[in-house]
Design an enzyme around this catalytic site. Structure first.
Site, PDB file in Angstrom:
ATOM      1  N   HIS A   1       0.830  -1.200   0.000  1.00 25.84           N
ATOM      2  CA  HIS A   1       0.000   0.000   0.000  1.00 25.84           C
ATOM      3  C   HIS A   1       0.867   1.252   0.000  1.00 25.84           C
ATOM      4  O   HIS A   1       1.958   1.292   0.578  1.00 25.84           O
ATOM      5  CB  HIS A   1      -0.939   0.007   1.207  1.00 25.84           C
ATOM      6  CG  HIS A   1      -2.014   1.046   1.097  1.00 25.84           C
ATOM      7  ND1 HIS A   1      -1.808   2.361   1.455  1.00 25.84           N
ATOM      8  CD2 HIS A   1      -3.289   0.966   0.645  1.00 25.84           C
ATOM      9  CE1 HIS A   1      -2.912   3.054   1.237  1.00 25.84           C
ATOM     10  NE2 HIS A   1      -3.826   2.228   0.743  1.00 25.84           N
TER      11      HIS A   1
ATOM     12  N   GLU B   1      -4.391   1.490  -7.307  1.00 28.80           N
ATOM     13  CA  GLU B   1      -4.767   2.643  -6.499  1.00 28.80           C
ATOM     14  C   GLU B   1      -3.848   3.815  -6.839  1.00 28.80           C
ATOM     15  O   GLU B   1      -2.761   3.949  -6.245  1.00 28.80           O
ATOM     16  CB  GLU B   1      -4.656   2.322  -5.008  1.00 28.80           C
ATOM     17  CG  GLU B   1      -5.608   1.255  -4.521  1.00 28.80           C
ATOM     18  CD  GLU B   1      -5.635   1.178  -2.996  1.00 28.80           C
ATOM     19  OE1 GLU B   1      -6.717   1.310  -2.432  1.00 28.80           O
ATOM     20  OE2 GLU B   1      -4.571   0.995  -2.387  1.00 28.80           O
TER      21      GLU B   1
END
Length: 290
Positions: free
Chosen positions: A116, A188
């Site tokens: 992430h 993302e």
């Protein structure tokens, strides 16, 4: 599917592979009791949703580590699953404060988020470290949820190029340590995380079409899929191209009703549900529950 008690490629009622994937990361927003309450609400929604019960939609949530065992128990009973927001690259040893993929699997986890943007930025994790963690996920029977995304807004071509470098860097490092397996890639774009609006549907679809095509050229990734995260919420999935397998949700999933709406939209997109009306044939697969 990567759901409890199911094989990697067969859903609960015989679906060859999930038609859509909806994942949720709770990050560190909720405390222990609120997380359990949210999981109970999600389990109620999942157990009543024909497309989740049939395995056509793969639904998972990633709570904080201390809540994982109980969340896994609650969600697995409803046809969904749980996993971890991070794992360490070793399975045991003198690594103070870390949690291994081995322990995540032992406590009922089925997924491990890796890469992430917050971990890259705050903890300095690079593709080599993320590759080590991805290898640990594979080794312990967890499905890695590999997050990739370009830091700044630009063209779709530039985004594809950047994300392919990240995917290849991570998977090549993981593959150097052992066999690889199914991966969920969460695209993302970093500039869209936490933004008021996601990237445009056209941009998302173009980027993920390129990433999906590349992923399928890699050995062992035939069952891997690409989903979108980055301010994703209700109303988005129906606007995306067919290469986009689903959504990776953040704050918009704090309201369980929003997740229910997204599950309905995903089912409609798969042709399993008419707008505002569940298909009778689908209802029959779970005893008529709507």
């Amino acid at each position: 599917m990567s759901l409890p008690a199911n094989s990697p490629t067969t859903g609960k009622i015989g679906a060859a592979r999930p038609g859509a994937i909806i994942g949720v990361s709770l990050k560190m927003y909720f405390g222990y009791e609120r997380t359990l309450g949210w999981c109970r609400d999600m389990a109620e929604i999942a157990s009543a949703h024909p497309a989740v019960r049939s395995g056509d939609i793969e639904l998972f949530a990633l709570p904080a580590h201390p809540v994982l065992p109980e969340c896994a128990r609650i969600l697995s009973a409803a046809g969904a699953a749980a996993g971890a927001q991070d794992i360490f690259w070793e399975d045991e040893g003198a690594f103070t404060g870390e949690v291994s993929g081995k322990m995540v699997a032992e406590t009922g986890g089925r997924y491990a988020e890796v890469g992430h943007a917050e971990r890259r930025r705050i903890f300095g994790e690079d593709d080599d470290v993320i590759g080590l963690k991805t290898a640990a996920a594979y080794r312990n029977g967890l499905t890695p949820v590999l997050c990739v995304g370009e830091p700044g807004s630009g063209t779709a071509t530039d985004a594809i190029r950047h994300c392919i470098r990240e995917i290849d860097g991570v998977l090549n490092r993981a593959g150097s340590l052992g066999s690889t397996g199914r991966t969920i890639v969460a695209y993302e774009p970093q500039w869209a995380i936490g933004a008021a609006e996601p990237a445009s549907p056209e941009f998302i679809s173009e980027v993920i079409t390129g990433l999906d095509a590349h992923l399928r050229t890699r050995a062992g990734q035939e069952d891997s899929r690409v989903i979108y995260g980055g301010s994703a919420g209700p109303g988005l999935i129906s606007q995306l191209g067919p290469a986009v397998a689903g959504l990776f949700l953040g704050r918009f999933a704090h309201n369980p009703a929003a997740v229910r709406d997204i599950l309905d939209e995903a089912a409609e997109r798969l042709g399993l549900m008419k707008p505002g009306l569940l298909e009778p044939a689908l209802l029959q697969t779970v005893g008529g529950r709507a």
